[in-house]
Motif scaffolding. Structure first.
Motif, short mmCIF file in Angstrom:
data_model
loop_
_atom_site.label_atom_id
_atom_site.label_comp_id
_atom_site.label_asym_id
_atom_site.label_seq_id
_atom_site.Cartn_x
_atom_site.Cartn_y
_atom_site.Cartn_z
N VAL A 64 23.94 -33.81 44.45
CA VAL A 64 25.31 -34.26 44.18
C VAL A 64 26.11 -33.07 43.68
O VAL A 64 25.55 -32.02 43.33
CB VAL A 64 25.35 -35.40 43.12
CG1 VAL A 64 24.64 -36.64 43.63
CG2 VAL A 64 24.77 -34.95 41.79
N GLY A 65 27.42 -33.25 43.61
CA GLY A 65 28.29 -32.20 43.10
C GLY A 65 28.23 -32.10 41.59
O GLY A 65 27.53 -32.84 40.91
N ASP A 66 29.01 -31.16 41.04
CA ASP A 66 29.01 -30.93 39.61
C ASP A 66 29.49 -32.14 38.81
O ASP A 66 29.18 -32.25 37.63
CB ASP A 66 29.89 -29.72 39.27
CG ASP A 66 29.29 -28.41 39.78
OD1 ASP A 66 28.06 -28.38 40.02
OD2 ASP A 66 30.05 -27.44 39.95
N ASP A 67 30.23 -33.03 39.45
CA ASP A 67 30.73 -34.20 38.73
C ASP A 67 29.67 -35.28 38.58
O ASP A 67 29.89 -36.29 37.93
CB ASP A 67 31.96 -34.78 39.43
CG ASP A 67 31.68 -35.24 40.87
OD1 ASP A 67 30.52 -35.12 41.33
OD2 ASP A 67 32.64 -35.72 41.52
N GLY A 68 28.50 -35.07 39.19
CA GLY A 68 27.43 -36.06 39.09
C GLY A 68 27.63 -37.27 39.97
O GLY A 68 26.82 -38.20 39.93
N LYS A 69 28.66 -37.28 40.80
CA LYS A 69 28.97 -38.45 41.62
C LYS A 69 29.10 -38.11 43.11
O LYS A 69 28.62 -38.86 43.96
CB LYS A 69 30.27 -39.09 41.15
CG LYS A 69 30.23 -39.67 39.74
CD LYS A 69 31.56 -40.30 39.38
CE LYS A 69 31.54 -40.90 37.99
NZ LYS A 69 32.85 -41.52 37.64
N THR A 70 29.78 -37.00 43.41
CA THR A 70 30.05 -36.67 44.80
C THR A 70 28.75 -36.36 45.54
O THR A 70 27.98 -35.48 45.14
CB THR A 70 30.98 -35.45 44.90
OG1 THR A 70 32.19 -35.72 44.18
CG2 THR A 70 31.32 -35.15 46.35
N VAL A 71 28.49 -37.08 46.61
CA VAL A 71 27.25 -36.93 47.35
C VAL A 71 27.31 -35.70 48.24
O VAL A 71 28.23 -35.54 49.04
CB VAL A 71 26.96 -38.18 48.20
CG1 VAL A 71 25.67 -38.02 48.98
CG2 VAL A 71 26.90 -39.43 47.32
N THR A 72 26.31 -34.82 48.10
CA THR A 72 26.27 -33.59 48.90
C THR A 72 24.93 -33.39 49.60
O THR A 72 24.71 -32.36 50.22
CB THR A 72 26.55 -32.37 48.00
OG1 THR A 72 25.57 -32.33 46.94
CG2 THR A 72 27.94 -32.44 47.38
N VAL A 73 24.05 -34.38 49.48
CA VAL A 73 22.68 -34.19 49.95
C VAL A 73 22.53 -34.26 51.47
O VAL A 73 21.56 -33.75 52.02
CB VAL A 73 21.73 -35.20 49.27
CG1 VAL A 73 21.91 -36.61 49.86
CG2 VAL A 73 20.29 -34.76 49.36
N ASP A 74 23.47 -34.88 52.16
CA ASP A 74 23.38 -35.00 53.62
C ASP A 74 23.99 -33.76 54.25
O ASP A 74 25.07 -33.80 54.86
CB ASP A 74 24.10 -36.27 54.08
CG ASP A 74 23.71 -36.66 55.49
OD1 ASP A 74 22.85 -35.96 56.07
OD2 ASP A 74 24.24 -37.65 56.01
N SER A 75 23.28 -32.62 54.10
CA SER A 75 23.81 -31.33 54.54
C SER A 75 22.72 -30.55 55.29
O SER A 75 21.53 -30.84 55.16
CB SER A 75 24.27 -30.50 53.33
OG SER A 75 23.14 -30.10 52.56
N PRO A 76 23.12 -29.55 56.08
CA PRO A 76 22.12 -28.73 56.78
C PRO A 76 21.17 -28.02 55.82
O PRO A 76 19.98 -27.87 56.11
CB PRO A 76 22.98 -27.71 57.55
CG PRO A 76 24.31 -28.39 57.72
CD PRO A 76 24.51 -29.20 56.47
N GLU A 77 21.68 -27.58 54.67
CA GLU A 77 20.84 -26.89 53.69
C GLU A 77 19.79 -27.83 53.11
O GLU A 77 18.61 -27.47 52.94
CB GLU A 77 21.69 -26.29 52.56
CG GLU A 77 22.62 -25.19 52.99
CD GLU A 77 23.91 -25.69 53.64
OE1 GLU A 77 24.67 -24.85 54.15
OE2 GLU A 77 24.15 -26.92 53.63
N ALA A 78 20.21 -29.04 52.78
CA ALA A 78 19.26 -30.03 52.26
C ALA A 78 18.22 -30.38 53.31
O ALA A 78 17.03 -30.55 53.00
CB ALA A 78 20.01 -31.28 51.80
#
Length: 426
Positions: free
Chosen positions: A216-230
């Motif tokens: 997730v992002g720094d705000d603890g809420k924004t989802v960022t896990v569905d990414s090429p890096e992940a």
């Protein structure tokens, strides 16, 4: 951490508590519970998971000898962090005044503080953090207020058989190449913590973060896990299970199972926490006392170590304690340089006092300290969020399904993202 660090195969009651807290008013620290018992002195109870390294009982004996009217009773929980977490939740919900000082995994502070269960460490209870590692202080801080006092940090490190490989692998590709040696010896190559509990969140997060991804992002809420890096990070673990570099039985490993397998000579590489060092050196059944080494976690490129998940445990005062003045003094005792030195020499626990990492005598006695410092300096915290139990459950469930082959990596990350989004929106 070992999940010590570590778990959270979250129980229904715990999830219910978190979801209920989404609409609550906890976390302000201004309620009547936080304002009561501030001057109270007397016997207190310290609640912590299983004392595998046998460092807590001697410290409490020392405290009790010096404080006969303010004795500490040790309430020892199980060695499973999900059960530790749920036990704390149940006693907080019951407003139990007998849980005075509680051991808090670094990922629980946001959740417990948001519910108003932890005494704010400000005003007369402000801690002196000037000698501590900055990252450890941040681990006990939520919304700008400190709620828990760092007492032991943690970073993942790589244990390896120096009698089988000339040097520790610096990258994941190097580790995979070395697996041919393990295969020829008839032993497993690499294991971490891959059972469906908090340790899997730690290992999955390390793989994802090492490849430059984030859950997730720094705000603890924004989802960022569905990414090429992940995807690249989680795929490394999934592919290693498929290829046999991670033995099939490692899907059941928590910290202790991996440690025992490594000490029995059944593994060439093990990702685990610093506590393993002293045990592997001293356990009567350890077959690797003189044949193992330690190194930073392997990265994806030379010269850049892997990103450990920041682990560790803090001590917090329950807002329901009636003897908070004594509890506060006990927090300072746990954080003192003398106690921190005892933690590291007797239990291989990572100190929170920064100067101890540069202590010549300690480094001569404990050669892993410089490696541990590298690990902590490159560590990435797991998401700091009041919704952490739901986040880690999403990571565990879907990473486990991918490792077992029940889901593709793409499906696992998509479902993970969806579950985190739902929890954060609640």
């Amino acid at each position: 951490m070992r999940a010590r660090g570590i778990t959270i195969a979250i129980g229904i009651a715990a999830i219910g508590a978190v979801l209920a807290g989404c609409s609550g008013t906890g976390g302000s620290g201004g309620g009547s519970d936080a304002d009561s018992g501030l001057d109270g002195k007397g016997p207190i109870t310290f609640v912590q998971g299983k004392d595998n390294s046998n460092v807590i009982r001697p410290l409490i004996d020392k405290w009790n000898k010096d404080h006969p009217d303010e004795k500490v009773t040790f309430k020892e929980q199980t060695d499973k962090a999900d059960q530790q977490h749920d036990d704390l939740v149940q006693h907080f919900q019951a407003k139990d005044s007998n849980y005075d000082v509680v051991d808090v995994d670094v990922v629980w502070t946001g959740e417990f503080a948001a519910k108003g269960w932890l005494q704010p460490l400000k005003g007369d209870f402000e801690m002196d953090n000037s000698k501590l590692l900055e990252s450890t202080v941040k681990s006990g801080t939520y919304n700008g207020t400190q709620y828990s006092a760092p007492r032991a940090s943690d970073g993942g490190i790589l244990y390896y058989r120096k009698d089988l490989v000339q040097k520790a692998p610096a990258t994941w590709d190097e580790l995979l190449k070395d697996c041919d040696i393990a295969k020829a010896k008839g032993i497993g190559c690499y294991a971490g913590q891959f059972a469906q509990y908090e340790g899997l969140t730690v290992n999955a997060a390390e793989a994802i973060n090492t490849d430059g991804g984030a859950i997730v992002g720094d705000d603890g809420k924004t989802v960022t896990v569905d990414s090429p890096e992940a995807k690249a990070g989680l795929s490394r673990l999934v592919d290693a299970f498929k290829g046999g570099q991670i033995p099939a039985e490692a899907i059941t490993y928590q910290e202790e199972q991996g440690r025992q397998a490594f000490e029995a000579g059944k593994l060439m590489f093990l990702r685990n926490w610093p506590y393993v060092y002293s045990l592997a050196k001293t356990d009567g059944e350890s077959t690797v006392k003189d044949t193992f080494g330690i190194a930073p976690l392997p990265g994806v490129e030379e010269g850049k170590p892997g990103a450990s998940s920041l682990g560790g445990h803090n001590a917090a005062i329950s807002v329901y304690s009636k003897h908070k003045a004594t509890a506060f003094e006990f927090l300072k005792f746990l954080q003192s340089e003398e106690t921190q030195r005892f933690f590291v020499t007797q239990g291989s626990l990572a100190p929170v006092v920064a100067s101890l990492y540069d202590d010549a005598d300690l480094n001569a006695q404990l050669p892993y300290l410089s490696t541990l410092k590298t690990s902590i300096e490159n560590a990435v915290p797991r998401p700091v969020s009041p919704f952490y139990p739901a986040i880690t459950k999403a990571v565990q469930d879907n990473s486990y399904a991918a490792l077992k082959g029940d889901k593709t990596v793409d499906e696992a990350l998509k479902d993970m993202a969806s579950a985190i989004q739902t929890a954060s929106a609640g």
